[in-house]
Design a protein around this motif. Structure first.
Motif, PDB file in Angstrom:
ATOM      1  N   LEU A 176      56.350 -15.137  -6.119  1.00  0.00           N
ATOM      2  CA  LEU A 176      54.976 -14.725  -5.840  1.00  0.00           C
ATOM      3  C   LEU A 176      54.082 -15.952  -5.915  1.00  0.00           C
ATOM      4  CD1 LEU A 176      52.699 -12.584  -5.509  1.00  0.00           C
ATOM      5  CD2 LEU A 176      52.628 -12.485  -8.019  1.00  0.00           C
ATOM      6  N   ARG A 177      53.324 -16.181  -4.857  1.00  0.00           N
ATOM      7  CA  ARG A 177      52.381 -17.290  -4.837  1.00  0.00           C
ATOM      8  C   ARG A 177      50.978 -16.741  -4.596  1.00  0.00           C
ATOM      9  NH1 ARG A 177      52.567 -20.780   0.642  1.00  0.00           N
ATOM     10  NH2 ARG A 177      50.385 -21.044   0.024  1.00  0.00           N
ATOM     11  N   ILE A 178      50.026 -17.307  -5.313  1.00  0.00           N
ATOM     12  CA  ILE A 178      48.619 -16.949  -5.144  1.00  0.00           C
ATOM     13  C   ILE A 178      47.836 -18.246  -5.026  1.00  0.00           C
ATOM     14  CG2 ILE A 178      46.619 -15.780  -6.132  1.00  0.00           C
ATOM     15  CD1 ILE A 178      48.517 -14.013  -7.705  1.00  0.00           C
ATOM     16  N   ALA A 189      49.630 -28.484  -1.904  1.00  0.00           N
ATOM     17  CA  ALA A 189      50.647 -28.917  -2.856  1.00  0.00           C
ATOM     18  C   ALA A 189      51.191 -27.721  -3.628  1.00  0.00           C
ATOM     19  CB  ALA A 189      50.057 -29.944  -3.818  1.00  0.00           C
ATOM     20  N   PHE A 190      52.468 -27.807  -4.002  1.00  0.00           N
ATOM     21  CA  PHE A 190      53.121 -26.693  -4.696  1.00  0.00           C
ATOM     22  C   PHE A 190      52.439 -26.399  -6.028  1.00  0.00           C
ATOM     23  CE2 PHE A 190      56.242 -25.108  -7.756  1.00  0.00           C
ATOM     24  CZ  PHE A 190      56.723 -23.993  -7.090  1.00  0.00           C
ATOM     25  N   ASN A 191      52.036 -27.460  -6.746  1.00  0.00           N
ATOM     26  CA  ASN A 191      51.440 -27.246  -8.068  1.00  0.00           C
ATOM     27  C   ASN A 191      49.946 -26.932  -7.993  1.00  0.00           C
ATOM     28  OD1 ASN A 191      50.587 -29.738  -7.239  1.00  0.00           O
ATOM     29  ND2 ASN A 191      50.944 -30.771  -9.201  1.00  0.00           N
ATOM     30  N   ASP A 192      49.413 -26.831  -6.777  1.00  0.00           N
ATOM     31  CA  ASP A 192      48.000 -26.489  -6.614  1.00  0.00           C
ATOM     32  C   ASP A 192      47.844 -25.003  -6.283  1.00  0.00           C
ATOM     33  OD1 ASP A 192      45.241 -26.922  -6.477  1.00  0.00           O
ATOM     34  OD2 ASP A 192      45.317 -27.191  -4.311  1.00  0.00           O
ATOM     35  N   ARG A 193      48.717 -24.196  -6.844  1.00  0.00           N
ATOM     36  CA  ARG A 193      48.642 -22.756  -6.655  1.00  0.00           C
ATOM     37  C   ARG A 193      49.415 -22.089  -7.787  1.00  0.00           C
ATOM     38  NH1 ARG A 193      52.698 -23.414  -1.653  1.00  0.00           N
ATOM     39  NH2 ARG A 193      54.663 -22.871  -2.675  1.00  0.00           N
ATOM     40  N   PHE A 194      49.214 -20.799  -7.915  1.00  0.00           N
ATOM     41  CA  PHE A 194      49.937 -20.041  -8.934  1.00  0.00           C
ATOM     42  C   PHE A 194      51.278 -19.603  -8.365  1.00  0.00           C
ATOM     43  CE2 PHE A 194      51.138 -15.933 -10.745  1.00  0.00           C
ATOM     44  CZ  PHE A 194      51.174 -16.245 -12.098  1.00  0.00           C
ATOM     45  N   ASN A 195      52.363 -19.882  -9.100  1.00  0.00           N
ATOM     46  CA  ASN A 195      53.706 -19.500  -8.676  1.00  0.00           C
ATOM     47  C   ASN A 195      54.419 -18.813  -9.831  1.00  0.00           C
ATOM     48  OD1 ASN A 195      53.995 -21.212  -5.986  1.00  0.00           O
ATOM     49  ND2 ASN A 195      53.162 -22.592  -7.525  1.00  0.00           N
ATOM     50  N   THR A 196      55.120 -17.746  -9.520  1.00  0.00           N
ATOM     51  CA  THR A 196      55.930 -17.082 -10.537  1.00  0.00           C
ATOM     52  C   THR A 196      57.102 -16.386  -9.869  1.00  0.00           C
ATOM     53  OG1 THR A 196      55.876 -15.576 -12.434  1.00  0.00           O
ATOM     54  CG2 THR A 196      54.682 -14.887 -10.474  1.00  0.00           C
ATOM     55  N   ARG A 197      58.182 -16.233 -10.613  1.00  0.00           N
ATOM     56  CA  ARG A 197      59.385 -15.582 -10.091  1.00  0.00           C
ATOM     57  C   ARG A 197      59.380 -14.113 -10.479  1.00  0.00           C
ATOM     58  NH1 ARG A 197      62.800 -17.620  -6.425  1.00  0.00           N
ATOM     59  NH2 ARG A 197      64.629 -16.823  -7.530  1.00  0.00           N
ATOM     60  N   LEU A 198      59.777 -13.275  -9.539  1.00  0.00           N
ATOM     61  CA  LEU A 198      59.889 -11.845  -9.775  1.00  0.00           C
ATOM     62  C   LEU A 198      61.300 -11.387  -9.429  1.00  0.00           C
ATOM     63  CD1 LEU A 198      56.599 -10.553  -8.070  1.00  0.00           C
ATOM     64  CD2 LEU A 198      56.946 -11.080 -10.493  1.00  0.00           C
ATOM     65  N   VAL A 199      61.825 -10.499 -10.225  1.00  0.00           N
ATOM     66  CA  VAL A 199      63.104  -9.854  -9.923  1.00  0.00           C
ATOM     67  C   VAL A 199      62.803  -8.398  -9.601  1.00  0.00           C
ATOM     68  CG1 VAL A 199      65.376  -9.202 -10.772  1.00  0.00           C
ATOM     69  CG2 VAL A 199      64.394 -11.415 -11.414  1.00  0.00           C
ATOM     70  N   VAL A 200      63.069  -8.023  -8.368  1.00  0.00           N
ATOM     71  CA  VAL A 200      62.768  -6.673  -7.898  1.00  0.00           C
ATOM     72  C   VAL A 200      64.032  -5.828  -8.022  1.00  0.00           C
ATOM     73  CG1 VAL A 200      61.817  -5.289  -6.019  1.00  0.00           C
ATOM     74  CG2 VAL A 200      61.135  -7.689  -6.274  1.00  0.00           C
ATOM     75  N   GLU A 201      64.035  -4.951  -8.994  1.00  0.00           N
ATOM     76  CA  GLU A 201      65.184  -4.078  -9.209  1.00  0.00           C
ATOM     77  C   GLU A 201      65.204  -2.970  -8.146  1.00  0.00           C
ATOM     78  OE1 GLU A 201      67.443  -4.690 -11.362  1.00  0.00           O
ATOM     79  OE2 GLU A 201      66.447  -6.243 -12.568  1.00  0.00           O
TER      80      GLU A 201
END
Length: 222
Positions: A176-178, A189-201
């Protein structure tokens, strides 16, 4: 006896001169919010309503001939504006021509004295037209108000809650990127945004993202 000078037409004319270039410059970009884009379209109603009001301030409120003349003029000018916008790289929207006409007709119908149309339009017909055009105006405003309310609610909703559905039988990993408009206009840039990993069951999944974390992630690199 000196004629009385009215500054109203001058002020209205200056306002039109200021507003007219906005058909070709400025306006919402692709990164603009939905509320900005929705509300911007209402400017067509305002501008051409102001055009008719200015005309009537100078020449007075006329009858059927003025209706036909102003309607034809607004339709022609509105069509030319859309063609020019298309040629200048802006997307032409022919619904704007309808908004132009609606803005002009609203001013004409509500400023038209009942006694002046008695010869060509019954009083019941006049009020029916007023009700119809006002209803059409409401249909233009309500979607914008709904978007504004939705954005207000989202802005106050902390943390952000959303759902994802996985129709497969195995989990799916997603990122997920915001990001904001500054990121889009910059180097992305990659670090100029919010990034997080999600596991969708498999099935429905509920997620909660604290928007303060998003804000902190963006502020940390700026």
């Amino acid at each position: 006896m000196k004629a009385r000078f009215s500054a109203t037409p001058v002020v209205l004319g200056l306002a039109l001169c200021v507003l007219f270039p906005l058909f070709f410059i400025g306006g919402p970009e692709w990164t603009s919010g939905l509320l900005h884009r929705s509300a911007w379209n209402l400017g067509h109603l305002l501008f051409f309503g102001l055009v008719v009001f200015t005309w009537q301030a100078v020449f007075g409120v006329g009858g059927r001939r003025q209706w036909l003349l102003l309607s034809a003029g607004v339709f022609l000018v509105g069509g030319i504006i859309e063609l020019l916008q298309d040629g200048l790289g802006r997307e032409a929207d022919w619904q704007d021509v309808f908004r132009n006409m609606l803005g002009a007709w609203l001013v004409m119908i509500w400023r038209q004295p009942s006694r002046s149309v008695a010869q060509w339009l019954p009083a019941a017909g006049l009020w029916s037209l007023r009700a119809l055009l006002t209803t059409l105006l409401v249909f233009q405003i309500v979607p914008v108000a709904e978007v504004g309310f939705q954005q207000y609610r989202i802005a106050r909703q902390l943390p952000e809650v959303f759902e994802l559905y996985n129709p497969d039988a195995v989990p799916v990993a997603m990122t997920l990127r915001i990001n904001d408009a500054v990121h889009e206009r910059g180097g992305k840039a990659f670090n100029d945004r919010f990034n997080t990993r999600l596991v969708v069951e498999p099935g429905w999944n509920n997620y909660r993202i604290d928007l303060s974390e998003v804000e902190s992630a963006l502020a940390a690199v700026r």
